[in-house]
Write a protein that holds these residues in place. Sequence first.
Motif, mmCIF file in Angstrom:
data_model
loop_
_atom_site.group_PDB
_atom_site.id
_atom_site.type_symbol
_atom_site.label_atom_id
_atom_site.label_comp_id
_atom_site.label_asym_id
_atom_site.label_seq_id
_atom_site.Cartn_x
_atom_site.Cartn_y
_atom_site.Cartn_z
ATOM 1 N N UNK A 1 0.818 -1.209 0.000
ATOM 2 C CA UNK A 1 0.000 0.000 0.000
ATOM 3 C C UNK A 1 0.852 1.260 0.000
ATOM 4 N N UNK A 2 0.434 2.236 -0.787
ATOM 5 C CA UNK A 2 1.073 3.553 -0.790
ATOM 6 C C UNK A 2 0.056 4.583 -0.304
ATOM 7 N N UNK A 3 0.115 4.908 0.984
ATOM 8 C CA UNK A 3 -0.751 5.913 1.595
ATOM 9 C C UNK A 3 -2.238 5.649 1.359
ATOM 10 N N UNK A 4 -2.615 4.373 1.502
ATOM 11 C CA UNK A 4 -4.015 4.000 1.616
ATOM 12 C C UNK A 4 -4.129 3.068 2.819
ATOM 13 N N UNK A 5 -5.290 3.034 3.466
ATOM 14 C CA UNK A 5 -5.448 2.159 4.625
ATOM 15 C C UNK A 5 -5.741 0.733 4.170
ATOM 16 N N UNK A 6 -6.014 -0.156 5.114
ATOM 17 C CA UNK A 6 -6.145 -1.574 4.764
ATOM 18 C C UNK A 6 -7.371 -1.848 3.889
ATOM 19 N N UNK A 7 -8.311 -0.869 3.803
ATOM 20 C CA UNK A 7 -9.462 -0.983 2.915
ATOM 21 C C UNK A 7 -9.237 -0.290 1.572
ATOM 22 N N UNK A 8 -8.093 0.380 1.430
ATOM 23 C CA UNK A 8 -7.795 1.083 0.187
ATOM 24 C C UNK A 8 -8.200 2.535 0.180
ATOM 25 N N UNK A 9 -8.584 3.052 1.335
ATOM 26 C CA UNK A 9 -9.011 4.444 1.423
ATOM 27 C C UNK A 9 -7.820 5.393 1.587
ATOM 28 N N UNK A 10 -7.902 6.534 0.927
ATOM 29 C CA UNK A 10 -6.798 7.502 0.922
ATOM 30 C C UNK A 10 -6.493 8.037 2.316
ATOM 31 N N UNK A 11 -5.198 8.133 2.617
ATOM 32 C CA UNK A 11 -4.736 8.849 3.802
ATOM 33 C C UNK A 11 -3.719 9.890 3.352
ATOM 34 N N UNK A 12 -3.619 10.967 4.092
ATOM 35 C CA UNK A 12 -2.732 12.069 3.717
ATOM 36 C C UNK A 12 -1.391 11.942 4.415
ATOM 37 N N UNK A 13 -0.308 11.857 3.662
ATOM 38 C CA UNK A 13 1.018 11.831 4.288
ATOM 39 C C UNK A 13 1.363 13.182 4.885
ATOM 40 N N UNK A 14 2.311 13.172 5.810
ATOM 41 C CA UNK A 14 2.725 14.384 6.492
ATOM 42 C C UNK A 14 3.152 15.472 5.515
ATOM 43 N N UNK A 15 3.775 15.086 4.407
ATOM 44 C CA UNK A 15 4.261 16.081 3.447
ATOM 45 C C UNK A 15 3.119 16.893 2.862
ATOM 46 N N UNK A 16 1.996 16.236 2.548
ATOM 47 C CA UNK A 16 0.876 16.959 1.939
ATOM 48 C C UNK A 16 0.112 17.762 2.976
#
Length: 542
Positions: free
Chosen positions: A259-274
């Motif tokens: 996964x690249x910045x999505x949770x275990x369901x595939x939902x978007x999460x925001x990285x600290x940089x953004x």
Amino acid sequence: MLKIFPAICLVTLGLLLASMGLAESLERVPVSSLQQKNAETNRPQSIHWGPNEKKYSSWTNHSNRLIPIYTFGIDLDAVDGVSSVYRSEEKLEKLFGYLPAQTVNSKAEYFDQTDVYRLQKQAAESGKKRIILFIYDGMDWQTTWAAAIYKSGRVPYREGRGAGLHFQDYRGAKTDFGYFVTTPHNNGTDVNVDRQIVTSPGGSTKGGYDVGEAGEFPWSVPADAYYPIAKGKNIIHAFTDSASSATSMTSGIKTYNNAINVDYMGREVLPISRQLQADGWKIGVVTSVPVCHATPGAAYANNVHRYDYQDITRDLIGRPSVYHPGSLPGVDVLIGGGWGDEKTKDGKQGQNFVPGNPYITQEDLQAIDVANGGKYVIAQRTPGQAGKKVLDDGAAGAIKQGHRLFGFFGIGGGHLPFQTADGKYDPVVSAKSSGPVAAEKYSAADLRENVTLADMSIAALDVLEAKGQPWWLMIEAGDVDWANHSNNIDDSIGAVLSGDEAFHQVTQWIETHGGWDDTCLILTADHGHYLVIEDPEALTGE
């Protein structure tokens, strides 16, 4: 937490003995000879990789070892010891979404990988204006120990923070040392790259960390040698990959491997940089491997799978991607490898894969070029030209014109040339359980036309600082991971030393550009491998 480091006394004693003429002066034996013999015979001499002590190479993947972390400008008091999430059932269940089996430890000194994200948030909230996340991909405590032994020419420590490398010895800022768990939410989740959805949430193997099986320290010998690789006799916990681990460090969540910045369901999460970018921070990403690999990708992008390279790059450079058709703003500096690779097809990247360079399409490269109205000065490997000059000229142009910077270097395979332990670029054979693997060879052009991690790091710092504070920068020494996957101790030590020189130059830059008052640097790794050092003296070269 460990604030006093007795290992430093050992180094001081060694220097004193040498000055008195009491230390022996013997010719150093190249670590390449040890690597060559072990790889060709697959019979371990002094070291081995994996749980099988009778083979030099019995494992070429990651492990569930605790990972060291070194901080500069901040401490770890908010996350370690009594603050550890691993002391609380409630906190663990909230973190994972379930209570990992045999994972609660009321005496845990270690913390979690997601706390690296929290440390960055706290740094920004406390007023820091420059945050550097320095990641050695795949560098566990044993890998660090091997490099420190080789560089010192002695065994300067056997536990703790250690000494002998710049990042172990540096005291120009407040510093702390600790270690954390890297296990993911799960392994085995399936996804659909074209639709950018998770098709089987939950995976096949859940995460967790059993201190009784793995040990309470990074230098502990596990009770069950197979537990760290998810093959334990009593319990099985998943070990992480670079994508899940990097996402934990940049977004503060547990998620599935790949996964690249999505949770275990595939939902978007925001990285600290953004999150910081939305508050006006400038963003930079530097890596010695392809610009869109798991760790640099997780610095900024979103994708359900780490191998969707071209789309991950599009997020990084502000182009429309499969996850963000409207595009993200993009980073201000992106420098790394990937130059020179070509592919006609790549099923892992989905239906929108464009033949050519697998990491960035020619169309995207042209679109971002300032020469075509884009936002980036392009500095890429150029036949016949010294790579450092190409990059320095590009950085100077970006600074002068107020543009962004995109640096693109490397050799076939996507990475920069591998530095070996002797400081040269002359790898010997790597090791697999099936037998030795031929060494990479570099032409004079490969070496002259490329750059080092230190070169890239300083260029990024210069461009970001010129744009004005605040800014956030990720630096990845990705070649450590590649060396350890290849069970190559020569390349592994060389990669650590190359990264250590980059750290050294970064600290010198900080000291001459305002100092540490507004700066925070976190140096760590995303996961471990499985190097076992039975005879550390063999790595001294004596």
